[in-house]
Structures are given as structure tokens and as C-alpha cells.
Design a protein around this motif. Structure first.
Motif, PDB file in Angstrom:
ATOM      1  N   ASP A  73       0.859  -1.166   0.000  1.00 12.42           N
ATOM      2  CA  ASP A  73       0.000   0.000   0.000  1.00 12.42           C
ATOM      3  C   ASP A  73       0.903   1.227   0.000  1.00 12.42           C
ATOM      4  OD1 ASP A  73      -1.941   1.895   0.201  1.00 12.42           O
ATOM      5  OD2 ASP A  73      -2.617   1.308   2.194  1.00 12.42           O
ATOM      6  N   VAL A  74       1.151   1.749  -1.181  1.00  7.73           N
ATOM      7  CA  VAL A  74       2.100   2.858  -1.340  1.00  7.73           C
ATOM      8  C   VAL A  74       1.622   4.097  -0.592  1.00  7.73           C
ATOM      9  CG1 VAL A  74       3.217   4.369  -3.020  1.00  7.73           C
ATOM     10  CG2 VAL A  74       2.911   1.959  -3.526  1.00  7.73           C
ATOM     11  N   LYS A  75       0.321   4.324  -0.590  1.00  2.60           N
ATOM     12  CA  LYS A  75      -0.212   5.507   0.104  1.00  2.60           C
ATOM     13  C   LYS A  75       0.099   5.431   1.599  1.00  2.60           C
ATOM     14  CE  LYS A  75      -2.904   9.149  -0.551  1.00  2.60           C
ATOM     15  NZ  LYS A  75      -2.568  10.236  -1.422  1.00  2.60           N
ATOM     16  N   THR A  76      -0.033   4.240   2.169  1.00  4.88           N
ATOM     17  CA  THR A  76       0.270   4.066   3.586  1.00  4.88           C
ATOM     18  C   THR A  76       1.762   4.261   3.842  1.00  4.88           C
ATOM     19  OG1 THR A  76      -1.570   2.546   3.844  1.00  4.88           O
ATOM     20  CG2 THR A  76       0.130   2.458   5.532  1.00  4.88           C
ATOM     21  N   GLN A  77       2.597   3.691   2.968  1.00  7.69           N
ATOM     22  CA  GLN A  77       4.047   3.867   3.114  1.00  7.69           C
ATOM     23  C   GLN A  77       4.419   5.341   3.038  1.00  7.69           C
ATOM     24  OE1 GLN A  77       5.986   1.543   0.121  1.00  7.69           O
ATOM     25  NE2 GLN A  77       6.297  -0.181   1.503  1.00  7.69           N
ATOM     26  N   LEU A  78       3.806   6.050   2.108  1.00 14.81           N
ATOM     27  CA  LEU A  78       4.099   7.471   1.931  1.00 14.81           C
ATOM     28  C   LEU A  78       3.673   8.263   3.174  1.00 14.81           C
ATOM     29  CD1 LEU A  78       5.280   9.381  -0.153  1.00 14.81           C
ATOM     30  CD2 LEU A  78       3.019   9.606  -1.159  1.00 14.81           C
ATOM     31  N   ALA A  79       2.488   7.972   3.697  1.00 13.93           N
ATOM     32  CA  ALA A  79       2.012   8.661   4.897  1.00 13.93           C
ATOM     33  C   ALA A  79       2.900   8.343   6.100  1.00 13.93           C
ATOM     34  CB  ALA A  79       0.568   8.278   5.185  1.00 13.93           C
ATOM     35  N   ILE A 127      18.337  16.755   6.779  1.00 15.12           N
ATOM     36  CA  ILE A 127      17.308  16.258   5.867  1.00 15.12           C
ATOM     37  C   ILE A 127      17.757  14.967   5.193  1.00 15.12           C
ATOM     38  CG2 ILE A 127      16.082  16.706   3.703  1.00 15.12           C
ATOM     39  CD1 ILE A 127      15.973  19.649   4.507  1.00 15.12           C
ATOM     40  N   GLY A 128      18.999  14.900   4.766  1.00 14.46           N
ATOM     41  CA  GLY A 128      19.497  13.733   4.027  1.00 14.46           C
ATOM     42  C   GLY A 128      19.349  12.433   4.786  1.00 14.46           C
ATOM     43  N   ALA A 129      19.451  12.469   6.108  1.00 15.59           N
ATOM     44  CA  ALA A 129      19.353  11.250   6.910  1.00 15.59           C
ATOM     45  C   ALA A 129      17.940  10.671   6.918  1.00 15.59           C
ATOM     46  CB  ALA A 129      19.795  11.541   8.344  1.00 15.59           C
ATOM     47  N   LEU A 130      16.958  11.460   6.499  1.00 19.35           N
ATOM     48  CA  LEU A 130      15.571  10.994   6.512  1.00 19.35           C
ATOM     49  C   LEU A 130      15.229  10.121   5.317  1.00 19.35           C
ATOM     50  CD1 LEU A 130      13.887  14.317   7.610  1.00 19.35           C
ATOM     51  CD2 LEU A 130      14.421  12.338   9.032  1.00 19.35           C
ATOM     52  N   GLY A 131      16.100  10.089   4.321  1.00 22.37           N
ATOM     53  CA  GLY A 131      15.793   9.330   3.115  1.00 22.37           C
ATOM     54  C   GLY A 131      14.796  10.082   2.256  1.00 22.37           C
ATOM     55  N   VAL A 132      14.236   9.373   1.289  1.00 27.97           N
ATOM     56  CA  VAL A 132      13.284   9.984   0.372  1.00 27.97           C
ATOM     57  C   VAL A 132      11.984   9.184   0.380  1.00 27.97           C
ATOM     58  CG1 VAL A 132      15.022  11.003  -1.133  1.00 27.97           C
ATOM     59  CG2 VAL A 132      14.240   8.695  -1.582  1.00 27.97           C
ATOM     60  N   PRO A 133      10.887   9.815  -0.028  1.00 29.81           N
ATOM     61  CA  PRO A 133       9.609   9.108  -0.079  1.00 29.81           C
ATOM     62  C   PRO A 133       9.670   7.912  -1.024  1.00 29.81           C
ATOM     63  CG  PRO A 133       9.285  11.468  -0.346  1.00 29.81           C
ATOM     64  CD  PRO A 133      10.756  11.211  -0.407  1.00 29.81           C
ATOM     65  N   PRO A 134       8.816   6.902  -0.792  1.00 31.86           N
ATOM     66  CA  PRO A 134       8.828   5.701  -1.625  1.00 31.86           C
ATOM     67  C   PRO A 134       8.154   5.865  -2.982  1.00 31.86           C
ATOM     68  CG  PRO A 134       7.152   5.513   0.077  1.00 31.86           C
ATOM     69  CD  PRO A 134       7.892   6.789   0.330  1.00 31.86           C
ATOM     70  N   ALA A 173       8.233   8.038  -6.642  1.00 29.92           N
ATOM     71  CA  ALA A 173       9.185   8.850  -7.419  1.00 29.92           C
ATOM     72  C   ALA A 173       8.803  10.330  -7.476  1.00 29.92           C
ATOM     73  CB  ALA A 173       9.324   8.288  -8.831  1.00 29.92           C
ATOM     74  N   THR A 174       7.540  10.634  -7.740  1.00 29.06           N
ATOM     75  CA  THR A 174       7.161  12.048  -7.848  1.00 29.06           C
ATOM     76  C   THR A 174       7.292  12.752  -6.506  1.00 29.06           C
ATOM     77  OG1 THR A 174       4.830  11.459  -7.524  1.00 29.06           O
ATOM     78  CG2 THR A 174       5.589  11.720  -9.801  1.00 29.06           C
ATOM     79  N   ALA A 175       6.885  12.085  -5.433  1.00 29.11           N
ATOM     80  CA  ALA A 175       7.026  12.677  -4.103  1.00 29.11           C
ATOM     81  C   ALA A 175       8.497  12.819  -3.742  1.00 29.11           C
ATOM     82  CB  ALA A 175       6.294  11.826  -3.065  1.00 29.11           C
ATOM     83  N   SER A 176       9.292  11.839  -4.127  1.00 33.78           N
ATOM     84  CA  SER A 176      10.729  11.882  -3.866  1.00 33.78           C
ATOM     85  C   SER A 176      11.367  13.086  -4.547  1.00 33.78           C
ATOM     86  CB  SER A 176      11.385  10.584  -4.343  1.00 33.78           C
ATOM     87  OG  SER A 176      12.772  10.635  -4.164  1.00 33.78           O
ATOM     88  N   GLN A 177      10.984  13.327  -5.789  1.00 33.33           N
ATOM     89  CA  GLN A 177      11.542  14.461  -6.534  1.00 33.33           C
ATOM     90  C   GLN A 177      11.120  15.784  -5.899  1.00 33.33           C
ATOM     91  OE1 GLN A 177      13.760  14.198  -9.192  1.00 33.33           O
ATOM     92  NE2 GLN A 177      14.010  16.341  -8.687  1.00 33.33           N
ATOM     93  N   THR A 178       9.862  15.867  -5.481  1.00 31.52           N
ATOM     94  CA  THR A 178       9.361  17.093  -4.855  1.00 31.52           C
ATOM     95  C   THR A 178      10.079  17.349  -3.526  1.00 31.52           C
ATOM     96  OG1 THR A 178       7.211  16.703  -5.887  1.00 31.52           O
ATOM     97  CG2 THR A 178       7.272  18.291  -4.092  1.00 31.52           C
ATOM     98  N   TRP A 179      10.269  16.289  -2.735  1.00 36.55           N
ATOM     99  CA  TRP A 179      10.990  16.399  -1.455  1.00 36.55           C
ATOM    100  C   TRP A 179      12.425  16.877  -1.699  1.00 36.55           C
ATOM    101  CZ3 TRP A 179      10.493  16.330   3.716  1.00 36.55           C
ATOM    102  CH2 TRP A 179      11.596  16.006   4.489  1.00 36.55           C
TER     103      TRP A 179
END
Length: 186
Positions: free
Chosen positions: A59-65, A111-118, A120-126
Motif C-alpha cells: 500500500d504505497v499511500k500508507t508507506q508514503l504517509a 534532511i538527508g538522513a531521513l531518506g526519500v519518499p517511496p 518517485a514524484t514525491a521523492s523528486q518534490t521532497w
């Protein structure tokens, strides 16, 4: 009759035996290519073997949240630091601005230690937001390191980078379905 290297015959000029031989060579090469692809990629198709464990659905939405929730602390710190920097810029308070920029820089460094969202579009925005915050810290630091640009230019660069970063992270909150993060100034 002898032919030069670049003088090729077309299909109609080939004899019947040459045509058959050419088709046989193409057939063998094609079958070899299909076999190679089958062996490399695998040919199981979409059918699972009997007794195979069903892969878990993600569930990508749950992972993202969940990921976004883990970033709440640093986001709060950055928003608070940005508000202090903006307040000091508006007040033309250079003595308070310098430590505010340092504090923002320290938060941005984490910020870098937090990683990026799972996603791609959210990752790029972050990442774009984090990069813009880092640019704001650099421009703000240039006010105090002897950079030859006039202070109004550096202040404008700082403000523009903060606006860009805030915009990226506001879009990220919208992509996730979370409210935009705003810390009220006193």
C-alpha cells in the motif's frame, strides 16, 4: 563475376537457393534470439507456481504517509527556522539573521538522513524542496562571508529560495494528502 564490398544485390537478384539459405539463416538467428530472451528474462508468465507464496501487496499511500510522519520533527524545525529568517530579513536585523541562517543550515543538513519518499514524484518534490532550502542557506551565508554581491541581492536570493522550497514542500503535502505545514510567527 566478382563484386565490390559495398555492391549488394537486392532480393529479386538472388537465386532461389540463395533466398532459401538466407531465410534459413534468419530463422535460426530469430529462434536463437527468442530462446536467449526466454532464458534471460524467464518464461514463467504471470501464473504463480503451485504452492508459491503470494507476494505481499504494498500500500504505497500508507508507506508514503508513514514516511511523511517520520519527517514531522525536521519539517517543524525547518518551518520554524524559515519563519525566523523571514522575520529577520523583514526587520533588517543582520545580527539576528546570521544565527537564524546557521540554525536553518543545521536543520537542512539533517534532511538527508531521513531518506526519500517511496514514490518517485514525491521523492523528486521532497528533494527539490531540500535543495532549495540549501540554496537559501548558502545565499544567506553569503551575506556574512564577504561575497561581493550587494546585500539586497543576497537577501532576495535567500527569500526566493525559501519561497521555492516552501512551494515544493507544500506540493508534497498536497500529494500525500496532508495539510501544508505552517508555523505561525509571534
Amino acid at each position: 563475376m566478382r563484386r565490390r564490398r559495398n555492391d549488394y544485390r537486392n532480393w529479386e537478384e538472388l537465386s532461389r537457393q540463395e533466398r532459401r539459405r538466407g531465410l534459413a539463416i534468419l530463422g535460426v538467428a530469430g529462434a536463437g534470439a527468442v530462446t536467449a530472451v526466454y532464458l534471460i528474462v524467464g518464461g514463467g508468465g504471470t501464473q504463480a507456481e503451485a504452492g508459491a507464496v503470494v507476494p505481499p501487496t504494498i500500500d504505497v499511500k500508507t508507506q508514503l504517509a508513514t514516511w511523511y510522519a517520520t519527517t514531522a520533527g525536521i519539517r517543524d524545525e525547518i518551518v520554524a527556522s524559515v519563519n525566523v529568517v523571514r522575520t529577520d530579513i523583514q526587520a533588517s536585523d543582520g545580527t539576528a539573521l546570521r544565527p537564524a541562517c546557521v540554525q536553518l543550515g543545521q536543520a537542512v543538513d539533517r534532511i538527508g538522513a531521513l531518506g526519500v519518499p517511496p514514490v518517485a514524484t514525491a521523492s523528486q518534490t521532497w528533494t527539490d524542496g531540500a535543495t532549495a532550502y540549501a540554496q537559501a542557506v548558502t545565499a544567506c551565508g553569503n551575506l556574512f562571508d564577504g561575497t561581493a554581491l550587494p546585500p539586497p541581492v543576497l537577501l532576495q536570493r535567500t527569500t526566493d529560495a525559501l519561497n521555492t522550497a516552501d512551494g515544493h514542500w507544500t506540493r508534497l503535502a498536497a500529494q500525500i494528502g496532508a495539510p501544508a505545514q505552517i508555523v505561525a510567527t509571534n
